[in-house]
Design an enzyme around this catalytic site. Structure first.
Site, PDB file in Angstrom:
ATOM      1  NE  ARG A  59      -2.198  -1.279   3.564  1.00  0.00           N
ATOM      2  CZ  ARG A  59      -2.015  -2.386   3.703  1.00  0.00           C
ATOM      3  NH1 ARG A  59      -2.397  -3.600   3.481  1.00  0.00           N
ATOM      4  NH2 ARG A  59      -1.390  -2.507   5.181  1.00  0.00           N
ATOM      5  CD  GLU A  96       4.543  -6.980  15.494  1.00  0.00           C
ATOM      6  OE1 GLU A  96       3.675  -7.370  15.143  1.00  0.00           O
ATOM      7  OE2 GLU A  96       5.389  -6.339  15.181  1.00  0.00           O
TER       8      GLU A  96
END
Length: 171
Positions: A59, A96
């Site tokens: 994006r 993460e």
């Protein structure tokens, strides 16, 4: 800018359960919203010397190319592995839940170029930090990092504290 915020669609549990995804598609479909968003990001750099705009897959490409066009510069993509056809520099970074790798053409940035980094979203800052390191490894000078959206509660600014940051919409 409240009307721009209303053009961002919340999609619960995407891409995984517990994540509230900020979908920019409605904003991109809205001519005024898109035009105003790009104009605001462009105004952030109007007094800065920018040689090239860099955007992260995927994006970020949409926003970075339109910003580059708006301010009269070229655009350089940073992509996932295996997507660029020429000689590449790469950077692996921690997420993460694992690691990811990004690549840029080695000739995409010339030593000393003034670079604006653009992406759709600042969350934890890991992706943009890796992008900045890639650009700097090629000799580029990061003038600033611009985002359409910032999720402030994820503290992405902390990892990017050495850069000048701009976020249009903040949550």
């Amino acid at each position: 800018m409240e009307y721009l915020k209303k053009l961002i669609r919340d999609v619960p549990d995407f891409p995984k359960v517990g994540v509230l995804f900020k979908d920019i598609t409605p904003l991109l479909q809205d001519a005024k919203g898109l035009k105003d968003s790009i104009a605001c990001i462009a105004s952030y750099v109007e007094n800065k010397k920018i040689d090239i705009v860099v955007g992260a897959e995927a994006r970020g490409f949409i926003l970075a190319t339109t910003v580059a066009f708006s301010i009269g510069t070229g655009f350089v993509p940073i992509r996932k592995p295996g997507k660029l056809p020429y000689e590449k520099a790469s950077m692996t970074y921690n997420l993460e839940y694992g690691t990811d790798t990004l690549e840029i053409h080695k000739d995409g940035i010339k030593k000393g170029q003034q670079v604006l980094m653009v992406d759709d979203l600042l969350a934890t800052g890991g992706t943009m930090n890796a992008c900045c390191k890639l650009v700097e490894s090629l000799g580029g000078n990061i003038v600033g990092c611009a985002f359409l959206i910032e999720l402030g509660f994820l503290n992405g600014r902390d990892i990017l504290s050495k850069y000048d940051l701009f976020s249009l919409i903040k949550y």
